[in-house]
Design an enzyme around this catalytic site. Structure first.
Site, PDB file in Angstrom:
ATOM      1  N   TYR A   1      35.026  52.191  50.815  1.00  0.00           N
ATOM      2  CA  TYR A   1      33.617  52.212  50.561  1.00  0.00           C
ATOM      3  C   TYR A   1      33.369  52.558  49.216  1.00  0.00           C
ATOM      4  CZ  TYR A   1      33.586  51.697  55.862  1.00  0.00           C
ATOM      5  OH  TYR A   1      33.715  51.092  56.889  1.00  0.00           O
TER       6      TYR A   1
ATOM      7  N   GLN B   1      30.224  62.840  59.431  1.00  0.00           N
ATOM      8  CA  GLN B   1      30.721  62.149  58.324  1.00  0.00           C
ATOM      9  C   GLN B   1      30.035  61.549  57.534  1.00  0.00           C
ATOM     10  OE1 GLN B   1      33.027  58.155  58.391  1.00  0.00           O
ATOM     11  NE2 GLN B   1      34.700  59.429  58.336  1.00  0.00           N
TER      12      GLN B   1
END
Length: 243
Positions: free
Chosen positions: A87, A6
């Protein structure tokens, strides 16, 4: 065994201490400057990020592409771009964190502009025969956050950009979100929404302790892959599985 990686840019949630010392607690020293969609701190004690400008966007895209090439060269089978949980990329998607007045803010189409630029660049750099996933928040669990229609629109745009699966998550965009951790497979509701309205395979997680629980979610058509978390299994669940 297939192995995935990721890629995430922490955005305004960066420069924090290890989670063993508390979630999203700023570093006491050595903190680096933060950037986000808008200059809004994550919490009252957090650093105020700078609004990411075009040069900064180009730098972020280049970093994601470089990381993608490294992941491909390392032999990873799956790549996931994190665009949720507040994020950096997620901060552009949510109206809670994107208050820009330029072409990167406004309705969901404009808020998706920069995240899509990143995803398209990553897709071009990632081998065609390997799947690309995106982690997307379908709900901020805060009033005024992303709507279900916005989440479906975002998911459809990601499909058009060449994404093969969406890891559907919720919450963490802002510190005042209301978690629902006590429900088994509590993220499956949003996974179901994205899977069946946007027409793309989904990954779900959230209090899925055992394979039988994952089978229930998949058999019901609410997701295509599940992330197991054995830590949420109480002794009674473990004993049932063993017996």
């Amino acid at each position: 065994t297939k192995v995935g990686v990721q890629l995430v840019h922490a955005g305004r949630r960066g420069a924090t201490r290890p989670r063993t010392e508390g979630t999203d607690r700023p570093l006491r020293r050595g903190a680096w400057p933060l950037v986000s969609a808008s200059p809004l701190p994550y919490a009252s004690v957090s650093q105020t990020p700078a609004e990411l400008d075009r040069d900064g966007m180009d730098g972020v895209i280049a970093d994601f592409v470089a990381a993608t090439h490294m992941a491909a060269g390392s032999g990873f089978d799956l790549l996931e771009v994190h665009a949720g949980h507040g994020y950096l990329l997620g901060s552009f998607i949510s109206p809670l964190t994107n208050q820009r007045a330029d072409g990167y803010g406004g309705d969901i189409g404009r808020r998706m502009t920069f995240p899509l630029e990143v995803v398209v660049a990553v897709r071009e750099a990632w081998p065609e025969d390997r799947p690309l996933a995106v982690c997307l928040s379908a709900s901020d669990l805060v009033a005024g956050g992303i709507t279900e229609d916005d989440a479906v629109t975002a998911a459809r745009a990601l499909v058009e950009a060449g994404v093969d699966a969406i890891n559907v998550v919720a919450g963490h965009t802002a510190p005042g979100f209301r978690p629902v951790y006590d429900r088994r497979a509590f993220l499956a509701t949003w996974s179901d929404l994205i899977r069946n309205r946007a027409g793309i395979p989904t990954i779900t997680s959230g209090n899925i302790p055992m394979p039988w629980a994952a089978n229930d979610v998949i058999a019901a058509g609410r997701a295509d892959l599940c992330v197991l978390d054995p830590r949420t299994a109480g002794a009674e669940w473990l004993s049932q599985e063993v017996s």
